[in-house]
Structures are given as structure tokens and as C-alpha cells.
Design a protein around this motif. Structure first.
Motif, PDB file in Angstrom:
ATOM      1  N   LYS A  74       0.831  -1.202   0.000  1.00 34.97           N
ATOM      2  CA  LYS A  74       0.000   0.000   0.000  1.00 34.97           C
ATOM      3  C   LYS A  74       0.868   1.255   0.000  1.00 34.97           C
ATOM      4  O   LYS A  74       0.551   2.244  -0.669  1.00 34.97           O
ATOM      5  CB  LYS A  74      -0.936  -0.010   1.204  1.00 34.97           C
ATOM      6  CG  LYS A  74      -2.062  -1.004   1.075  1.00 34.97           C
ATOM      7  CD  LYS A  74      -2.956  -0.983   2.295  1.00 34.97           C
ATOM      8  CE  LYS A  74      -4.046  -2.039   2.197  1.00 34.97           C
ATOM      9  NZ  LYS A  74      -4.911  -2.063   3.380  1.00 34.97           N
ATOM     10  N   ILE A  75       1.957   1.219   0.733  1.00 35.59           N
ATOM     11  CA  ILE A  75       2.899   2.349   0.722  1.00 35.59           C
ATOM     12  C   ILE A  75       3.511   2.505  -0.669  1.00 35.59           C
ATOM     13  O   ILE A  75       3.676   3.631  -1.165  1.00 35.59           O
ATOM     14  CB  ILE A  75       3.986   2.151   1.796  1.00 35.59           C
ATOM     15  CG1 ILE A  75       3.367   2.266   3.187  1.00 35.59           C
ATOM     16  CG2 ILE A  75       5.117   3.143   1.619  1.00 35.59           C
ATOM     17  CD1 ILE A  75       4.306   1.859   4.312  1.00 35.59           C
ATOM     18  N   LEU A  76       3.804   1.381  -1.312  1.00 31.23           N
ATOM     19  CA  LEU A  76       4.364   1.416  -2.662  1.00 31.23           C
ATOM     20  C   LEU A  76       3.366   2.013  -3.654  1.00 31.23           C
ATOM     21  O   LEU A  76       3.752   2.797  -4.534  1.00 31.23           O
ATOM     22  CB  LEU A  76       4.766   0.003  -3.096  1.00 31.23           C
ATOM     23  CG  LEU A  76       5.489  -0.091  -4.413  1.00 31.23           C
ATOM     24  CD1 LEU A  76       6.835   0.619  -4.321  1.00 31.23           C
ATOM     25  CD2 LEU A  76       5.699  -1.535  -4.787  1.00 31.23           C
ATOM     26  N   ILE A  77       2.098   1.680  -3.524  1.00 32.70           N
ATOM     27  CA  ILE A  77       1.071   2.262  -4.397  1.00 32.70           C
ATOM     28  C   ILE A  77       0.997   3.774  -4.189  1.00 32.70           C
ATOM     29  O   ILE A  77       0.919   4.544  -5.146  1.00 32.70           O
ATOM     30  CB  ILE A  77      -0.297   1.590  -4.141  1.00 32.70           C
ATOM     31  CG1 ILE A  77      -0.271   0.142  -4.613  1.00 32.70           C
ATOM     32  CG2 ILE A  77      -1.416   2.353  -4.834  1.00 32.70           C
ATOM     33  CD1 ILE A  77      -1.488  -0.657  -4.211  1.00 32.70           C
ATOM     34  N   SER A  78       1.062   4.188  -2.939  1.00 30.83           N
ATOM     35  CA  SER A  78       1.066   5.621  -2.640  1.00 30.83           C
ATOM     36  C   SER A  78       2.289   6.301  -3.238  1.00 30.83           C
ATOM     37  O   SER A  78       2.200   7.403  -3.786  1.00 30.83           O
ATOM     38  CB  SER A  78       1.022   5.822  -1.128  1.00 30.83           C
ATOM     39  OG  SER A  78       1.172   7.168  -0.811  1.00 30.83           O
ATOM     40  N   ASP A  79       3.435   5.632  -3.150  1.00 29.75           N
ATOM     41  CA  ASP A  79       4.657   6.178  -3.739  1.00 29.75           C
ATOM     42  C   ASP A  79       4.547   6.272  -5.259  1.00 29.75           C
ATOM     43  O   ASP A  79       5.038   7.236  -5.862  1.00 29.75           O
ATOM     44  CB  ASP A  79       5.866   5.335  -3.343  1.00 29.75           C
ATOM     45  CG  ASP A  79       6.233   5.487  -1.878  1.00 29.75           C
ATOM     46  OD1 ASP A  79       5.750   6.442  -1.236  1.00 29.75           O
ATOM     47  OD2 ASP A  79       7.005   4.639  -1.372  1.00 29.75           O
ATOM     48  N   CYS A  80       3.925   5.285  -5.889  1.00 27.29           N
ATOM     49  CA  CYS A  80       3.719   5.330  -7.348  1.00 27.29           C
ATOM     50  C   CYS A  80       2.865   6.535  -7.737  1.00 27.29           C
ATOM     51  O   CYS A  80       3.154   7.208  -8.724  1.00 27.29           O
ATOM     52  CB  CYS A  80       3.061   4.043  -7.841  1.00 27.29           C
ATOM     53  SG  CYS A  80       4.153   2.617  -7.885  1.00 27.29           S
ATOM     54  N   ARG A  81       1.840   6.791  -6.968  1.00 23.73           N
ATOM     55  CA  ARG A  81       1.000   7.973  -7.226  1.00 23.73           C
ATOM     56  C   ARG A  81       1.817   9.250  -7.091  1.00 23.73           C
ATOM     57  O   ARG A  81       1.698  10.167  -7.893  1.00 23.73           O
ATOM     58  CB  ARG A  81      -0.174   8.014  -6.259  1.00 23.73           C
ATOM     59  CG  ARG A  81      -1.264   7.070  -6.580  1.00 23.73           C
ATOM     60  CD  ARG A  81      -2.459   7.309  -5.675  1.00 23.73           C
ATOM     61  NE  ARG A  81      -3.330   6.150  -5.703  1.00 23.73           N
ATOM     62  CZ  ARG A  81      -4.031   5.726  -4.674  1.00 23.73           C
ATOM     63  NH1 ARG A  81      -3.987   6.356  -3.534  1.00 23.73           N
ATOM     64  NH2 ARG A  81      -4.794   4.667  -4.796  1.00 23.73           N
ATOM     65  N   ASN A  82       2.632   9.307  -6.028  1.00 23.60           N
ATOM     66  CA  ASN A  82       3.456  10.499  -5.808  1.00 23.60           C
ATOM     67  C   ASN A  82       4.472  10.688  -6.923  1.00 23.60           C
ATOM     68  O   ASN A  82       4.705  11.821  -7.373  1.00 23.60           O
ATOM     69  CB  ASN A  82       4.163  10.424  -4.457  1.00 23.60           C
ATOM     70  CG  ASN A  82       3.204  10.602  -3.309  1.00 23.60           C
ATOM     71  OD1 ASN A  82       2.134  11.189  -3.459  1.00 23.60           O
ATOM     72  ND2 ASN A  82       3.572  10.083  -2.147  1.00 23.60           N
TER      73      ASN A  82
END
Length: 165
Positions: free
Chosen positions: A6-14
Motif C-alpha cells: 500500500k505504501i508502494l502504491i502511494s509512492d507510485c501515485r506520488n
């Protein structure tokens, strides 16, 4: 494991958001610089060729044109290399996700991984010089090729007009 994903998905968005922000700021400047560098490469290579073809070897002017050609070529290379590197690093995120041990995970993890890959792919923005040309190292080589063709044409016209006189 799910929290990390989930943190990785957030990082991808960022990454996608900041890449779009960066490109929106840098795009006009880079396009102007590419146009100026292209014109300067054509002009300096034309004058270098004229120096050799007309045998008017003014060493100071020749050196000045050679230095200008080298500096503009380096500047154009740096712009295209930087943008190509940004695009390549962003594309490596999906490869890294795919290279993980996702086949041994449960269906929920696989769906989250697919979501992460889709989020990263959805923000695939790149600076385009034209609708068909991306700002990357291929553009650098294309500019050099077109510069050579233009200079060759200009020299042929110059030589024909000199021979007709």
C-alpha cells in the motif's frame, strides 16, 4: 507485506504526480532549448564546413565555431539524456514490481500488485517535441542526423551557386 504494498502504491501515485508537475514546469524551457541548440548546431556546422570548403582558414573563427558546436551538442545531449533517464527510471518501477515473488502470493496481494502497476502505468507522461517524437536520446540522434542533412543541402546549394558564377 500488504502495508508495504500500500505504501508502494502511494509512492507510485506520488512519483506520477511529481513527474507531471516537473514536466509541466520544464517543458517550455526544454523545448525552447532544443530548438535553439538545433539551430545553433546547424549554423555552426555550416560555418565549419564553409571554412574548410572555401579554404579561408581563419583559425580563430574555426575554433570558435567548433567550440560552439561542441557546447551546443553537449547541452542538447544533457537535456535529452536527463529526460530519457527520468522516463527509464519510472518504467523500472513496473519491472521491479513484476520481478517480485508475486506468483507465490495470495489473490489479494496479486490484485494489489496489479493495481500498483496500473497506477504507475497510468501516469506515463513524457515530454514530447512533436506528437510523434519524445524528448529522449533518440531525439538527440535525430537532431544530429537532420542537422547533417540540412548542412549537406546548404553546402550543395552554395557550391552550385559558386560554380555557376
Amino acid at each position: 507485506m500488504y502495508e508495504d504494498l500500500k505504501i508502494l502504491i502511494s509512492d507510485c501515485r506520488n512519483v506520477g504526480f511529481y513527474t507531471e508537475e516537473f514536466y509541466s514546469i520544464v517543458r517550455p524551457v526544454v523545448l525552447l532549448q532544443v530548438a535553439v541548440c538545433s539551430g545553433s548546431l546547424i549554423t555552426s556546422s555550416y560555418f565549419i564546413s564553409l571554412q574548410f570548403l572555401t579554404y579561408s582558414m581563419d583559425f580563430a573563427k574555426l575554433l570558435q565555431f567548433i567550440v560552439c558546436f561542441i557546447l551546443y551538442a553537449i547541452q542538447l545531449f544533457m537535456y535529452t539524456y536527463m529526460l530519457d533517464s527520468i522516463n527509464e527510471k519510472r518504467d523500472c518501477i513496473n519491472f521491479g514490481l513484476y520481478s517480485s515473488d508475486w506468483t507465490s502470493m495470495d489473490i489479494r496481494f496479486k490484485k494489489l500488485l496489479l493495481l500498483a502497476m496500473q497506477v504507475n502505468s497510468a501516469t506515463s507522461t513524457e515530454i514530447q517535441a512533436t506528437p510523434n517524437k519524445l524528448m529522449n536520446l533518440e531525439l538527440f540522434l535525430s537532431v544530429l542526423r537532420v542537422s547533417y542533412n540540412i548542412v549537406s543541402f546548404m553546402l550543395n546549394v552554395k557550391m552550385k551557386s559558386s560554380a555557376d558564377k
